[in-house]
Design a protein around this motif. Structure first.
Motif, PDB file in Angstrom:
ATOM      1  N   ASP A 143       1.002  -0.707   0.212  1.00 53.42           N
ATOM      2  CA  ASP A 143      -0.144  -0.307  -0.143  1.00 53.42           C
ATOM      3  C   ASP A 143       0.999   0.828  -0.227  1.00 53.42           C
ATOM      4  OD1 ASP A 143      -2.599  -1.658   0.204  1.00 53.42           O
ATOM      5  OD2 ASP A 143      -2.269  -1.922   1.905  1.00 53.42           O
ATOM      6  N   GLY A 191       7.623   9.035  -1.478  1.00 48.70           N
ATOM      7  CA  GLY A 191       7.174   7.869  -1.526  1.00 48.70           C
ATOM      8  C   GLY A 191       8.587   6.498  -1.026  1.00 48.70           C
ATOM      9  N   ASN A 225       2.095   0.469  -6.099  1.00 41.08           N
ATOM     10  CA  ASN A 225       1.115   1.517  -6.794  1.00 41.08           C
ATOM     11  C   ASN A 225       2.261   3.330  -6.317  1.00 41.08           C
ATOM     12  OD1 ASN A 225      -0.401   4.170  -6.554  1.00 41.08           O
ATOM     13  ND2 ASN A 225      -0.665   4.022  -4.096  1.00 41.08           N
ATOM     14  N   PRO A 283       2.727   4.038  -1.442  1.00 43.63           N
ATOM     15  CA  PRO A 283       3.303   4.324  -2.712  1.00 43.63           C
ATOM     16  C   PRO A 283       4.637   4.895  -3.092  1.00 43.63           C
ATOM     17  CG  PRO A 283       3.288   6.868  -1.200  1.00 43.63           C
ATOM     18  CD  PRO A 283       2.788   5.366  -0.149  1.00 43.63           C
ATOM     19  N   THR A 302       3.024   6.822  -7.169  1.00 40.56           N
ATOM     20  CA  THR A 302       2.024   7.417  -7.657  1.00 40.56           C
ATOM     21  C   THR A 302       3.635   9.215  -8.306  1.00 40.56           C
ATOM     22  OG1 THR A 302       3.356   8.586  -5.170  1.00 40.56           O
ATOM     23  CG2 THR A 302       1.185   7.225  -5.850  1.00 40.56           C
ATOM     24  N   GLN A 303       4.445   8.823  -8.700  1.00 36.06           N
ATOM     25  CA  GLN A 303       5.926   9.429  -9.440  1.00 36.06           C
ATOM     26  C   GLN A 303       6.305   8.721  -9.643  1.00 36.06           C
ATOM     27  OE1 GLN A 303       5.713  13.366  -8.787  1.00 36.06           O
ATOM     28  NE2 GLN A 303       6.784  12.691 -10.107  1.00 36.06           N
ATOM     29  N   ASP A 304       6.476   9.793 -11.101  1.00 36.23           N
ATOM     30  CA  ASP A 304       7.400   9.092 -12.195  1.00 36.23           C
ATOM     31  C   ASP A 304       8.813   9.218 -12.290  1.00 36.23           C
ATOM     32  OD1 ASP A 304       5.735   6.910 -13.122  1.00 36.23           O
ATOM     33  OD2 ASP A 304       4.960   8.713 -14.695  1.00 36.23           O
TER      34      ASP A 304
END
Length: 305
Positions: free
Chosen positions: A192, A242, A222, A194, A224-226
């Motif tokens: 769970d 994350g 998951n 990020p 959330t940021q590339d």
């Protein structure tokens, strides 16, 4: 113009004596005289004034001497370079590498050893993600490449791979993360969280490996940021965006507030490989791959992974 005729001409011009020139060349005097006559006929100019007592260069002969020496020297250089190229001793070698590969001591060691062994070969180093390197190899824009072991290779028979370094995949997180206090992080505990990670279309094999690893643990990261660079990923983790899973050598990026922890699965392993075309005939490539295979003949399984 026959180079043999030019060699004969230079010998006579330097000796100014047909018998001595013939002895220097290891041929008889009559064939030497015939060679000079053939050259004069081809050029339409008399090159020597001959009497019973002496041989002298004519004005055209004097002009030809400098040119002939230069032509013969260039021909010799061309022959030497061609022979050396056939042995893989000169030319250009285009080597691909991933952004993190130089952090593995083995890669700089290999590059340094090759440069020392073949100082006249120009090394062009190209930084590319692993999958883009395979495309560049197929298109002959690269000669060899240091890549992360790919899970899927298009036309696998087109490539040959040699293992160079095996290392763990590590969980990367802030030092104040609840999981940072563990010696070993359960992979499932990241379910769970990020993730800060490479985009799927960037072409890193690490992306494929980590997603497969997480799928085996029953979840999909998951993201959330590339970020396209490992150093950017680590910096964004430090900023609290994350966690991530990255190759172990990146522990050397000792960013304040970021920690690296082993995962609880033996499958959390990644291998750096040297990739080349399977039908490669280039002497340059053969010299390079031969050196790599001598330095790293075998990579043992990773213990404690």
């Amino acid at each position: 113009m026959d180079l043999r005729h030019l060699r004969h001409f230079v010998a006579v011009a330097e000796e100014l004596h047909f018998s001595r020139a013939a002895a220097r060349l290891g041929i008889g005097q009559p064939p030497l005289s015939q060679s000079i006559q053939a050259l004069e006929a081809e050029l339409g100019a008399r090159l020597f004034e001959r009497t019973k007592r002496r041989v002298e260069l004519t004005e055209p002969g004097q002009l030809l001497l400098g040119e002939a020496r230069e032509i013969l020297a260039r021909a010799e250089r061309a022959a030497v370079l061609t022979r050396r190229a056939a042995k893989g001793e000169v030319g250009e070698l285009r080597v691909g590498f991933t952004a993190a590969a130089p952090f593995l001591p083995m890669v700089p060691r290999i590059i340094d050893a090759y440069r020392r062994a073949h100082p006249d070969v120009h090394l062009t180093l190209v930084e590319l993600p692993s999958k883009q390197q395979l495309t560049a190899l197929a298109d002959r824009r690269l000669d060899v490449g240091f890549i992360r072991e790919p899970r899927f290779v298009p036309e696998p028979d087109s490539f040959r791979f040699h293992d160079v370094v095996r290392e763990p995949l590590l969980a990367v997180m802030r030092a104040d993360h609840p999981l940072a206090g563990r010696d070993v992080v359960p992979l499932a505990a990241l379910r769970d969280e990020p993730f800060v990670f490479y985009p799927a279309d960037f072409g890193t094999s690490t992306h494929e490996q980590v997603f497969a690893l997480c799928a085996a643990a029953g979840f999909r990261p998951n993201v959330t940021q590339d970020a396209r660079e490992a150093f950017t990923i680590i910096g964004l983790i430090a900023a609290g965006l994350g966690v991530s899973i990255l190759p172990g050598q990146l522990r050397q990026v000792a960013l304040e507030g970021v920690v690296y922890r082993p995962l609880d699965t033996p499958d959390a392993v990644t291998t750096l490989q040297l990739a080349q075309r399977s039908n490669e005939s280039s002497p340059l490539v053969k010299k390079f791959t031969g050196l790599v295979e001598r330095i790293v003949p075998f990579v043992p399984p990773l213990t404690g992974a």
